[in-house]
Write an enzyme that holds these catalytic residues in place. Sequence first.
Site, PDB file in Angstrom:
ATOM      1  N   ASP A 103       1.591  -3.190   6.078  1.00 21.69           N
ATOM      2  CA  ASP A 103       2.385  -3.361   7.293  1.00 21.69           C
ATOM      3  C   ASP A 103       2.860  -4.798   7.475  1.00 21.69           C
ATOM      4  OD1 ASP A 103       1.610  -0.683   7.777  1.00 21.69           O
ATOM      5  OD2 ASP A 103      -0.162  -1.349   8.860  1.00 21.69           O
ATOM      6  N   GLU A 134      -9.250  17.595  10.641  1.00 20.91           N
ATOM      7  CA  GLU A 134      -7.842  17.238  10.680  1.00 20.91           C
ATOM      8  C   GLU A 134      -6.969  18.475  10.438  1.00 20.91           C
ATOM      9  OE1 GLU A 134      -6.360  14.453  11.334  1.00 20.91           O
ATOM     10  OE2 GLU A 134      -7.971  12.976  11.310  1.00 20.91           O
TER      11      GLU A 134
END
Length: 352
Positions: free
Chosen positions: A36, A219
């Site tokens: 990032d 998930e």
Amino acid sequence: MNSLQRLLLVVTLLASSHTLLAQRTFTNPIKNSGPDPWVLQKDGWYYYMNTTGSNLTLWKTRNIADLATAESKVIYTPPAGQPYSRELWAPEIHSFKDNRGDARWYIYFSADSLNNLTHRVWVIENPSPDPMQGEWTMKGKIGDKDNHWEIDMSVIDYKGQLYATWSGWEGAGNGRQDIYIARLKNPWTIDGDRVKISQPDQPWEMHGDVPQAWQKNGEVAKIYVNEGPEFLPHNDRLFIAYSANACWLDYCLGLLTYTGAGDLLDPKSWTKSAGPVFTQAPENGVWAPGHGGFFRAADGKDWMIYHANPSATDGCGNKRAPHIQPFTWNTDGSPNFGKPAPKTPMPVPSDH
């Protein structure tokens, strides 16, 4: 040596020096690790940040190609037990003027207190002329009135008005990340409602298979991702480049375009690219490129920064490293990012 000979020697030395500077090169990645990545250029300096997970670290350099040897400093470590003390992601440093016209530094970062479900965006402020100095203070959480999950916020001053864009959920973990935009009252406060301007709805941005190991932990089987939005202004137009698919798959960049007509907060004012505008290049040793930013070198050339993996199986960890490369503009005014550059020497961004 007479005066003419001395003059010729000086001219020759200057020409040689200029040639050496012009021939400076770098090779991607510009640092071994840096998920990032974000760059802000101000007053001849590049300020760089990336995800560390536990703190906010700032790098400062005259040329971003020299990042690996740049000065760095941990400028903020959140106190333990705070709702912003864990999993610090995607920090971005910005500079905006206050009501008196004085420039202040702001850093936006995503963080949580328990797990990913509690991720929100937080803002810290520093009035020092040099962000490597002075005191950073917490301004608070910046989010919509309903306190939705959010990450990856970026902010722009567009024609005198601050706007924020980020990745968020419509509900509580519905397996889909969307792109939102909102007007800001000040650098740490959203003014009004958030507006969704993109969601994963095209085949090329819906490669969302979740690893089997994650599914065992509760998930969902698929997660469709739009994240990492970054503003890119050009003439009278405004673009948002965003990352599609998942960081463990074939991460790529999509593009949203605001043509300059209509309300920036009206979803109908934005159009989505028909396909990805920047994809991985295995032939160049670059996989899963995404989540970056843009800057302009001293010679006016436009550059992009993004993270990428060195192989197809490296996923979302610290093998993601920052790459930079120049890009151009198409005749219709849209950016042309090309494809990830090979890991061979390239001229450094101009700094003079």
